[in-house]
Design a protein around this motif. Structure first.
Motif, short mmCIF file in Angstrom:
data_model
loop_
_atom_site.label_atom_id
_atom_site.label_comp_id
_atom_site.label_asym_id
_atom_site.label_seq_id
_atom_site.Cartn_x
_atom_site.Cartn_y
_atom_site.Cartn_z
N GLY A 126 0.79 -1.22 0.00
CA GLY A 126 0.00 0.00 0.00
C GLY A 126 0.82 1.27 0.00
O GLY A 126 0.25 2.36 -0.10
N GLN A 127 2.13 1.16 0.08
CA GLN A 127 2.98 2.36 0.16
C GLN A 127 3.27 2.93 -1.22
O GLN A 127 3.62 4.10 -1.34
N THR B 256 2.30 -7.50 7.21
CA THR B 256 1.33 -6.53 6.72
C THR B 256 0.83 -6.88 5.33
O THR B 256 0.10 -6.09 4.73
N SER C 38 -0.59 5.54 8.68
CA SER C 38 -0.31 4.24 9.28
C SER C 38 -1.46 3.78 10.16
O SER C 38 -1.83 2.59 10.15
N GLN D 110 -4.59 4.44 9.84
CA GLN D 110 -5.66 3.97 8.95
C GLN D 110 -5.32 2.61 8.35
O GLN D 110 -6.13 1.67 8.38
N ARG D 111 -4.14 2.52 7.76
CA ARG D 111 -3.74 1.34 6.97
C ARG D 111 -3.44 0.13 7.83
O ARG D 111 -3.78 -1.01 7.47
N ASP D 112 -2.80 0.34 8.97
CA ASP D 112 -2.29 -0.77 9.76
C ASP D 112 -3.14 -1.11 10.97
O ASP D 112 -3.00 -2.20 11.53
N PRO E 104 -7.41 -2.09 8.44
CA PRO E 104 -6.34 -2.82 7.76
C PRO E 104 -6.90 -3.79 6.72
O PRO E 104 -8.00 -4.32 6.85
N ASP E 105 -6.10 -4.02 5.69
CA ASP E 105 -6.42 -5.04 4.69
C ASP E 105 -5.94 -6.37 5.24
O ASP E 105 -4.75 -6.65 5.30
#
Length: 690
Positions: free
Chosen positions: A296-297, A313, A559, A561-563, A567-568
């Motif tokens: 996602g980065q 991740t 981070s 939000q994403r982690d 998270p996905d």
């Protein structure tokens, strides 16, 4: 968060104006050009002499907690890093330079590509020993580091044998011999051909994983004869890699990694701009190397192979290049709720509550330690801000007087000589401020950004518009800010003590005495800390501090939000929860340090819900909010720890949910309102969402 028990891709153009910092202790590199707003300059932005005078005035801690350190002379001790476990404690701990693990062995080192698995509450990718070198070493120390990489020195007695360089976002283990020697790999090396610049390539297999080997030495089975300056570079071969791809990766890995530079810049405004980061992976040959962005980065400017490494991740792309570039949407640092759309009835209700809550504030309302005391200041400062917004001059005047008296104590250089608490002393061994009395391991440099963020936030609210208060408080509060986020390394503080630019989040444990690496629990308090840093910079007139706070705020929120919050988790079907509340170098947990209550994992990722939280907390929207709350309060009863913050979170889902949350907040028992919150702020926050 560290060990504590608590109740309570967007493109980055190459021509952007960037500020780079290199290895700790060296002068910053700079790159100029373009029209982006730059977050610093080529000249030093920190007055080191003023810092030294400031900490001398505070006085020293009675005793440091650091103990002996495996650290070269002249280096500022690296607390709160992904590799801090190599420096502190009785023995070096495994570390996790994503995507690999690495650890010191009795005679050298071992590396592995963690085998990722998932259970109901844990996504695990612990340290494994798949490949390594026997160097004949009997001890190690950290001899250099920067924000992303670390150099480990291997010794036998007083003799330096060589150095290993590791970095976040690099799968390479780069060893360089300090003297002629013969090392022994943990398994036979099968030669596969010639590499660039006279190197030899090969592979070594163990535990179902093949590793590539590129060396300037002579191979003989598992033995590698190295001249002085000779190198061995190891990297895990990605699954399904063809022989042609392995050759290409070997060529990119041939030159040992030496360090990683950090550049940051911003474009546009705080509401529609970007906070940009560039990590430069510098090798001995100054060419391309192997770079692994986080899922996602983004991979702007990199040449990606289509291969991936499994990480905790998700699947991380395997690329080549020399700079990892990514961007985070800017957030407007904010400490003021928008009350402009409140109805007259809501204003009357809120006014009555502010008066009631203000009547409960006294000198006894403020704790003496840096965490509890910081939260208390933050709670009352938000109440003061509401009083000013509601034109309650008498209430605001009284609250302001109490806050000024308290912050005066925290910012008095002689304060420790008066009360022994509500003050700071300086640890000259570890190079940082320690609040007296310590709390939750703060004397071991745990959680400093959580603690000090509350103080900076409160001070920014109270001193806003007052040159007198800024002038009085700034000498100490600038030191507080520098402790957690100095923009450059000085003789007094490290650069960016807690923040990991590759991971895009902070690490909370100071000494990181864990086999799973460092960790952070409360992503929300980290975001709040950078919001407080940016606001203090704005209020105190320090544009550099404000801009640094903006960059940290945007990245930590991405981070979160994403982690954490949305998270996905599709790669981990065995994991049965909707958020990840405790992130380590080697695993991710749905758990907390302090409670098994189902509300705790979500609540700790929401506290303290500053105004800026609306810019990122609702990640995933109404559906994700509903899923999280179904786990946190399955019976719909908010009379639980963090129930206040869960109601504020609920209010983000929709207007109808905000209305229901407001009704529940009115009836929430007082004991379930956090010590960093008031019913006034709880109601105002929800009303402002309606």
């Amino acid at each position: 968060m560290s060990v504590r028990l608590r109740a309570g891709a967007v493109a980055l153009v190459a021509a952007s104006a960037l500020v780079l910092t290199a290895c700790t202790g060296t002068a910053p590199e700079t790159r100029t050009g373009g029209a982006d707003r730059t977050t610093g300059s080529a000249s030093p932005s920190v007055d080191g002499a003023a810092q030294q005078r400031g900490v001398a005035a505070l006085g020293a801690v009675t005793k440091t907690t650091a103990g002996s350190m495996r650290l070269a002379d002249g280096l500022v001790p690296p607390t709160n890093r992904w590799f801090s476990g190599l420096v502190y404690g009785a023995a070096p701990q495994p570390v996790f330079p994503t995507p690999i693990s690495w650890q010191v062995t009795d005679d050298g080192f071992a590396a592995g590509l963690p085998v990722v698995s998932a259970t109901e509450k844990t996504i695990a990718g612990g340290a494994v020993q798949q490949v390594g070198l026997d160097l004949g070493a009997d001890r190690t120390l950290v001899s250099a580091y920067d924000q992303v990489s670390v150099t480990v020195e291997h010794r036998k007695g007083s003799t330096v044998l060589g150095h290993t360089v590791l970095a976040q976002g690099s799968p390479l283990v780069s060893y360089t011999a300090e003297r002629a020697q013969t090392t022994t790999a943990t398994g036979p090396v099968t030669a596969t051909g010639d590499g660039p610049d006279g190197t030899t390539t090969g592979t070594v297999a163990a535990d179902g994983r093949t590793w590539g080997v590129v060396t300037s030495g002579d191979l003989d089975g598992s033995r590698i004869a190295l001249p002085r300056g000779g190198t061995v570079v190891l990297f895990p071969v990605p699954d399904d890699a063809t022989s042609q791809q392995v050759r290409a990766l070997s060529a990119a890995a041939a030159s040992p990694l030496q360090r990683v530079t950090l550049a940051r810049s911003s474009t546009g405004s705080a509401t529609d701009g970007e906070q940009r980061t560039a990590l430069g992976y510098r090798t001995a040959a100054r060419g391309d190397t192997v770079v692994v962005p986080q899922p996602g980065q983004g991979a702007t400017g990199l040449d990606c192979t289509g291969l991936h490494y499994a990480t905790i991740t998700g699947a991380a792309p395997v690329c080549t290049g020399d700079v990892l570039r990514f961007a985070a949407p800017s957030l407007q640092a904010d400490d003021r709720l928008d009350l402009s759309d409140l109805s007259s009835t809501e204003r009357e209700r809120l006014t009555a509550q502010v008066r009631a809550d203000a009547g409960d504030v006294s000198e006894a309302s403020f704790g003496a330690d840096s965490y509890g005391g910081g939260k208390d200041l933050y709670r009352v400062a938000n109440l003061y801000r509401l009083a000013t917004q509601l034109d309650l001059d008498d209430v605001a005047t009284g609250l302001r007087g109490q806050l000024v008296a308290q912050i005066d104590q925290w910012t008095d250089p002689d304060g420790c000589g008066v009360s022994g608490t509500r003050c700071f002393r300086y640890d000259d061994t570890v190079k940082g401020l320690v609040g007296q009395a310590p709390s939750y391991g703060s004397d071991e440099f745990n959680d400093h950004h959580f603690h000090y963020g509350y103080l900076l936030s409160a001070a920014a609210i109270v001193a806003d518009g007052s040159d007198e208060l800024v002038a009085k408080w700034r000498p100490v509060l600038d030191l507080v800010a520098a402790d957690i986020a100095s923009p450059e390394a000085t003789a007094v503080f490290p650069e960016l003590r807690v923040y990991d630019p590759y991971a895009q989040h902070s690490w909370a444990s100071g000494y990181s005495p864990f086999a799973d690496g460092n960790n952070q629990e409360s992503s929300s308090e980290a975001v709040s800390a950078w919001n407080g840093l940016a606001r203090w910079g704005a209020v105190s007139g320090s544009r550099a501090t404000e801009q640094l706070g903006d960059w940290l705020l945007a990245n930590e929120a991405v981070s979160a939000q994403r982690d954490v919050l949305d998270p996905d988790l599709r790669a981990f079907p065995g994991f049965e929860h909707t958020i990840v509340s405790l992130n380590w170098g080697g695993k991710r947990d749905h758990a907390t340090w302090f409670s098994a209550d189902p509300a705790a994992p979500a609540g700790i990722e929401l506290i303290p819900m500053p105004a800026v939280a609306t810019g990122y907390v609702a990640a995933g929207g109404k559906r994700q909010i509903a899923r999280v709350l179904a786990e946190a309060v399955p019976e719909g009863d908010y009379a639980v720890q963090f129930g206040d913050y869960l109601l504020m979170y609920r209010a983000l889902a929709s207007g109808a949910e905000a209305k229901a949350a407001l009704a529940a907040a009115e009836e929430l028992p007082a004991e379930h309102i956090d010590t960093g919150n008031t019913r006034s702020y709880l109601l105002a926050w929800i009303m402002s969402r309606g």
